[in-house]
Design a protein around this motif. Structure first.
Motif, PDB file in Angstrom:
ATOM      1  N   TYR A 158      20.814  36.296  79.374  1.00 22.21           N
ATOM      2  CA  TYR A 158      19.513  36.580  79.997  1.00 22.21           C
ATOM      3  C   TYR A 158      18.558  37.205  78.976  1.00 22.21           C
ATOM      4  O   TYR A 158      17.403  36.804  78.867  1.00 22.21           O
ATOM      5  CB  TYR A 158      19.702  37.515  81.198  1.00 22.21           C
ATOM      6  CG  TYR A 158      18.418  37.903  81.872  1.00 22.21           C
ATOM      7  CD1 TYR A 158      17.805  37.053  82.788  1.00 22.21           C
ATOM      8  CD2 TYR A 158      17.809  39.125  81.595  1.00 22.21           C
ATOM      9  CE1 TYR A 158      16.614  37.404  83.414  1.00 22.21           C
ATOM     10  CE2 TYR A 158      16.625  39.493  82.210  1.00 22.21           C
ATOM     11  CZ  TYR A 158      16.030  38.631  83.119  1.00 22.21           C
ATOM     12  OH  TYR A 158      14.844  38.992  83.726  1.00 22.21           O
ATOM     13  N   LYS A 204      25.520  44.887  86.169  1.00 18.19           N
ATOM     14  CA  LYS A 204      24.587  43.965  86.813  1.00 18.19           C
ATOM     15  C   LYS A 204      23.167  44.338  86.438  1.00 18.19           C
ATOM     16  O   LYS A 204      22.794  45.503  86.476  1.00 18.19           O
ATOM     17  CB  LYS A 204      24.715  44.019  88.337  1.00 18.19           C
ATOM     18  CG  LYS A 204      25.921  43.324  88.862  1.00 18.19           C
ATOM     19  CD  LYS A 204      25.880  43.238  90.361  1.00 18.19           C
ATOM     20  CE  LYS A 204      27.155  42.579  90.839  1.00 18.19           C
ATOM     21  NZ  LYS A 204      27.176  42.420  92.283  1.00 18.19           N
ATOM     22  N   LEU A 205      22.403  43.311  86.058  1.00 19.80           N
ATOM     23  CA  LEU A 205      20.955  43.450  85.919  1.00 19.80           C
ATOM     24  C   LEU A 205      20.348  43.053  87.254  1.00 19.80           C
ATOM     25  O   LEU A 205      20.777  42.068  87.864  1.00 19.80           O
ATOM     26  CB  LEU A 205      20.403  42.508  84.854  1.00 19.80           C
ATOM     27  CG  LEU A 205      20.700  42.749  83.398  1.00 19.80           C
ATOM     28  CD1 LEU A 205      19.966  41.708  82.548  1.00 19.80           C
ATOM     29  CD2 LEU A 205      20.320  44.139  82.976  1.00 19.80           C
ATOM     30  N   LEU A 206      19.340  43.773  87.676  1.00 20.50           N
ATOM     31  CA  LEU A 206      18.644  43.467  88.917  1.00 20.50           C
ATOM     32  C   LEU A 206      17.166  43.295  88.584  1.00 20.50           C
ATOM     33  O   LEU A 206      16.332  44.149  88.877  1.00 20.50           O
ATOM     34  CB  LEU A 206      18.870  44.599  89.924  1.00 20.50           C
ATOM     35  CG  LEU A 206      20.349  44.924  90.192  1.00 20.50           C
ATOM     36  CD1 LEU A 206      20.490  46.228  90.948  1.00 20.50           C
ATOM     37  CD2 LEU A 206      21.028  43.791  90.906  1.00 20.50           C
ATOM     38  N   ARG A 210      24.331  49.487  86.245  1.00 23.16           N
ATOM     39  CA  ARG A 210      23.311  48.777  87.030  1.00 23.16           C
ATOM     40  C   ARG A 210      21.967  49.064  86.378  1.00 23.16           C
ATOM     41  O   ARG A 210      21.693  50.194  85.987  1.00 23.16           O
ATOM     42  CB  ARG A 210      23.284  49.234  88.496  1.00 23.16           C
ATOM     43  CG  ARG A 210      24.579  48.989  89.257  1.00 23.16           C
ATOM     44  CD  ARG A 210      24.840  47.499  89.437  1.00 23.16           C
ATOM     45  NE  ARG A 210      25.996  47.238  90.262  1.00 23.16           N
ATOM     46  CZ  ARG A 210      27.204  46.951  89.790  1.00 23.16           C
ATOM     47  NH1 ARG A 210      27.426  46.925  88.482  1.00 23.16           N
ATOM     48  NH2 ARG A 210      28.193  46.686  90.612  1.00 23.16           N
ATOM     49  N   ASP A 211      21.137  48.047  86.286  1.00 18.70           N
ATOM     50  CA  ASP A 211      19.840  48.158  85.611  1.00 18.70           C
ATOM     51  C   ASP A 211      18.802  47.422  86.447  1.00 18.70           C
ATOM     52  O   ASP A 211      18.901  46.204  86.633  1.00 18.70           O
ATOM     53  CB  ASP A 211      19.956  47.547  84.210  1.00 18.70           C
ATOM     54  CG  ASP A 211      18.717  47.725  83.352  1.00 18.70           C
ATOM     55  OD1 ASP A 211      17.686  48.220  83.858  1.00 18.70           O
ATOM     56  OD2 ASP A 211      18.783  47.358  82.169  1.00 18.70           O
ATOM     57  N   MET A 212      17.826  48.156  86.956  1.00 18.75           N
ATOM     58  CA  MET A 212      16.774  47.568  87.779  1.00 18.75           C
ATOM     59  C   MET A 212      15.430  48.083  87.268  1.00 18.75           C
ATOM     60  O   MET A 212      15.293  49.249  86.945  1.00 18.75           O
ATOM     61  CB  MET A 212      16.960  47.963  89.248  1.00 18.75           C
ATOM     62  CG  MET A 212      15.898  47.364  90.157  1.00 18.75           C
ATOM     63  SD  MET A 212      16.232  47.487  91.931  1.00 18.75           S
ATOM     64  CE  MET A 212      16.582  49.178  92.174  1.00 18.75           C
ATOM     65  N   TYR A 266      26.162  48.006  77.977  1.00 14.12           N
ATOM     66  CA  TYR A 266      26.480  47.761  79.383  1.00 14.12           C
ATOM     67  C   TYR A 266      27.990  47.741  79.608  1.00 14.12           C
ATOM     68  O   TYR A 266      28.740  47.356  78.711  1.00 14.12           O
ATOM     69  CB  TYR A 266      25.874  46.428  79.828  1.00 14.12           C
ATOM     70  CG  TYR A 266      24.372  46.470  79.932  1.00 14.12           C
ATOM     71  CD1 TYR A 266      23.750  46.668  81.158  1.00 14.12           C
ATOM     72  CD2 TYR A 266      23.581  46.334  78.802  1.00 14.12           C
ATOM     73  CE1 TYR A 266      22.367  46.727  81.254  1.00 14.12           C
ATOM     74  CE2 TYR A 266      22.192  46.393  78.888  1.00 14.12           C
ATOM     75  CZ  TYR A 266      21.598  46.588  80.122  1.00 14.12           C
ATOM     76  OH  TYR A 266      20.237  46.659  80.207  1.00 14.12           O
ATOM     77  N   SER A 292      25.220  39.122  86.489  1.00 10.35           N
ATOM     78  CA  SER A 292      26.468  39.895  86.492  1.00 10.35           C
ATOM     79  C   SER A 292      27.290  39.652  85.241  1.00 10.35           C
ATOM     80  O   SER A 292      27.508  38.506  84.850  1.00 10.35           O
ATOM     81  CB  SER A 292      27.314  39.526  87.716  1.00 10.35           C
ATOM     82  OG  SER A 292      26.620  39.818  88.900  1.00 10.35           O
ATOM     83  N   GLU A 304      14.188  37.959  90.885  1.00 11.65           N
ATOM     84  CA  GLU A 304      15.269  37.084  90.420  1.00 11.65           C
ATOM     85  C   GLU A 304      16.582  37.520  91.045  1.00 11.65           C
ATOM     86  O   GLU A 304      16.709  38.635  91.528  1.00 11.65           O
ATOM     87  CB  GLU A 304      15.402  37.151  88.893  1.00 11.65           C
ATOM     88  CG  GLU A 304      14.197  36.608  88.149  1.00 11.65           C
ATOM     89  CD  GLU A 304      14.429  36.569  86.655  1.00 11.65           C
ATOM     90  OE1 GLU A 304      15.522  36.137  86.242  1.00 11.65           O
ATOM     91  OE2 GLU A 304      13.524  36.967  85.916  1.00 11.65           O
ATOM     92  N   GLU A 305      17.557  36.637  90.974  1.00  9.46           N
ATOM     93  CA  GLU A 305      18.903  36.972  91.421  1.00  9.46           C
ATOM     94  C   GLU A 305      19.535  37.943  90.423  1.00  9.46           C
ATOM     95  O   GLU A 305      19.126  38.024  89.263  1.00  9.46           O
ATOM     96  CB  GLU A 305      19.758  35.700  91.511  1.00  9.46           C
ATOM     97  CG  GLU A 305      19.279  34.720  92.562  1.00  9.46           C
ATOM     98  CD  GLU A 305      19.400  35.266  93.975  1.00  9.46           C
ATOM     99  OE1 GLU A 305      20.405  35.930  94.295  1.00  9.46           O
ATOM    100  OE2 GLU A 305      18.461  35.028  94.767  1.00  9.46           O
ATOM    101  N   ALA A 306      20.553  38.654  90.869  1.00 13.60           N
ATOM    102  CA  ALA A 306      21.284  39.571  89.989  1.00 13.60           C
ATOM    103  C   ALA A 306      21.991  38.791  88.891  1.00 13.60           C
ATOM    104  O   ALA A 306      22.443  37.666  89.100  1.00 13.60           O
ATOM    105  CB  ALA A 306      22.290  40.366  90.805  1.00 13.60           C
TER     106      ALA A 306
END
Length: 159
Positions: free
Chosen positions: A83, A65-67, A146-148, A60, A75, A71-73
């Motif tokens: 996490y 940011k993980l999304l 960014r990861d969602m 990363y 950062s 849950e909340e992001a």
């Protein structure tokens, strides 16, 4: 006025000749470095199979940011590692498999969409879902910015 009519005919003819090229241009809009972009996700899976969460966090960007779903992001690389230490512990997750990739972008930024299967320690699929990541090229390497993701299970409608 007489000049614009022949000009519009020429423009129309040029467009008619160019239209057959559009699918070829669209096909080439995929990242020229698609294999390297895909390799980042495959490295994530290999690191997860070894339980090496620190190595995963290094995939990363510093300001990633993980999304996660519902849950909340999260950062930053340190928060992402924390996490993952809670959610991807080797006693909880045995690995992941990614497939059905769609990769888009250019030489410095790309997006990867894939299907994901999370595995238990015996290699059995325990969750299926989708992942979308945005990657940036930093220092010649692709990094996840960014990861969602989401899982394919149905939402609980019995509130």
């Amino acid at each position: 006025m007489t000049f614009t009519k022949p000009f519009s005919y020429l423009l129309g003819a040029s467009m008619a000749l160019a239209l057959p090229c559009v699918p070829a241009l669209a096909a080439n809009s995929q990242s020229p470095d698609a294999a390297a972009v895909k390799a980042v996700t495959e490295q994530f899976a290999a690191d997860l199979a070894r339980g090496d969460l620190k190595a995963i966090s290094l995939l990363y960007t510093d300001d990633a940011k993980l999304l996660p779903p519902n849950e909340e992001a999260i950062s930053g690389r340190a928060a992402i590692l924390a996490y993952f230490e809670k959610t991807l512990r080797p006693d909880l997750v045995g690995g992941a498999r990614f497939d059905h990739y769609e990769i888009y972008g250019g030489p410095e930024a790309a997006a990867s969409i894939s299907q994901i299967r999370m595995l238990d320690n015996k290699g059995h699929v325990v969750e299926r879902g989708k992942q979308t990541i945005v990657l940036l090229k930093q220092g010649g390497e692709w990094k996840i910015h960014r990861d969602m993701w989401s899982d394919n299970s149905h939402a609980n409608t019995n509130d």
